[in-house]
Design a protein around this motif. Structure first.
Motif, PDB file in Angstrom:
ATOM      1  N   ASP A  24       2.887  10.011  -9.902  1.00 48.98           N
ATOM      2  CA  ASP A  24       2.099  10.195 -11.115  1.00 48.98           C
ATOM      3  C   ASP A  24       1.299  11.487 -11.062  1.00 48.98           C
ATOM      4  O   ASP A  24       1.157  12.180 -12.077  1.00 48.98           O
ATOM      5  N   ARG A  25       0.755  11.829  -9.894  1.00 46.61           N
ATOM      6  CA  ARG A  25      -0.001  13.067  -9.763  1.00 46.61           C
ATOM      7  C   ARG A  25       0.911  14.278  -9.920  1.00 46.61           C
ATOM      8  O   ARG A  25       0.509  15.282 -10.499  1.00 46.61           O
ATOM      9  N   GLN A  66       0.825  -1.209   0.000  1.00 44.67           N
ATOM     10  CA  GLN A  66       0.000   0.000   0.000  1.00 44.67           C
ATOM     11  C   GLN A  66       0.857   1.255   0.000  1.00 44.67           C
ATOM     12  O   GLN A  66       0.541   2.235  -0.687  1.00 44.67           O
ATOM     13  N   VAL A 105       2.241   1.654  -3.546  1.00 45.75           N
ATOM     14  CA  VAL A 105       1.205   2.128  -4.468  1.00 45.75           C
ATOM     15  C   VAL A 105       0.917   3.605  -4.219  1.00 45.75           C
ATOM     16  O   VAL A 105       0.771   4.392  -5.158  1.00 45.75           O
ATOM     17  N   ALA A 106       0.851   4.005  -2.949  1.00 46.08           N
ATOM     18  CA  ALA A 106       0.604   5.417  -2.631  1.00 46.08           C
ATOM     19  C   ALA A 106       1.750   6.288  -3.132  1.00 46.08           C
ATOM     20  O   ALA A 106       1.528   7.391  -3.654  1.00 46.08           O
ATOM     21  N   HIS A 107       2.986   5.808  -3.006  1.00 48.81           N
ATOM     22  CA  HIS A 107       4.145   6.562  -3.485  1.00 48.81           C
ATOM     23  C   HIS A 107       4.104   6.713  -5.005  1.00 48.81           C
ATOM     24  O   HIS A 107       4.357   7.801  -5.536  1.00 48.81           O
ATOM     25  N   TYR A 113       1.453   6.560  -6.896  1.00 49.36           N
ATOM     26  CA  TYR A 113       0.307   7.413  -7.206  1.00 49.36           C
ATOM     27  C   TYR A 113       0.667   8.884  -7.013  1.00 49.36           C
ATOM     28  O   TYR A 113       0.316   9.732  -7.844  1.00 49.36           O
ATOM     29  N   GLU A 114       1.401   9.219  -5.949  1.00 47.71           N
ATOM     30  CA  GLU A 114       1.825  10.597  -5.702  1.00 47.71           C
ATOM     31  C   GLU A 114       2.772  11.074  -6.787  1.00 47.71           C
ATOM     32  O   GLU A 114       2.690  12.224  -7.236  1.00 47.71           O
TER      33      GLU A 114
END
Length: 153
Positions: free
Chosen positions: A149-150, A139, A142-144, A146-147
């Motif tokens: 990519d944003r 998790q 994935v959060a890293h 996602y950040e």
């Protein structure tokens, strides 16, 4: 129904995925029982319950450490035979003492069952903690991602 022989059945799976053969666990159990009998022989003869308790703890500890269902029966039987022959009687002479021998056998089985339960609980808790740790790391990864990519978008 035909079943293919798989060869010798391994018993316990360790953390690395290797399995300890039943024969090795039998040898470890025999050493543990004999060590327990040597320690129990140091206790005075008047304290027969305490002498037996040392061997019962050795059987339970063996069960908890190895979690080997197949090796536990012969190890408990060896414990009963050695207690009967060397702690209750002398010089390895086996004899039947009625219900007291039956109680000793039942207590050894109960010590082994309790040890198995504790060992299984330890294995299950370790597996659960490993699974939780892996999921938490996944998790976080994935959060890293996602950040990142944003930020790039």
């Amino acid at each position: 129904m035909l079943m293919k022989p798989d060869g010798p059945r391994p018993s316990v799976q360790s953390d690395t995925g290797d399995r300890t053969p039943v024969g090795i666990n039998l040898g470890v159990g025999a050493v543990m029982v004999l060590a327990g009998v040597v320690v129990a022989s140091l206790i005075p003869v008047a304290y027969t319950g305490w002498r037996f308790a040392v061997v019962a703890v050795a059987v339970g500890l063996f069960a908890a450490m190895t979690v080997d269902h197949l090796a536990l029966g012969p190890v408990a039987l060896l414990g009963w035979l050695v207690v009967n022959g060397f702690l209750v009687d002398r010089f390895g002479e086996l004899s039947w003492h009625g219900s007291s021998d039956l109680y000793r056998a039942v207590l050894l089985v109960m010590a082994g069952a309790l040890g198995l339960a504790l060992g299984e609980a330890r294995v299950q808790i370790h597996g659960l903690r490993t699974r939780w740790r892996t999921e938490a790391e996944l998790q976080a990864l994935v959060a890293h991602i996602y950040e990142e990519d944003r930020r790039d978008a």
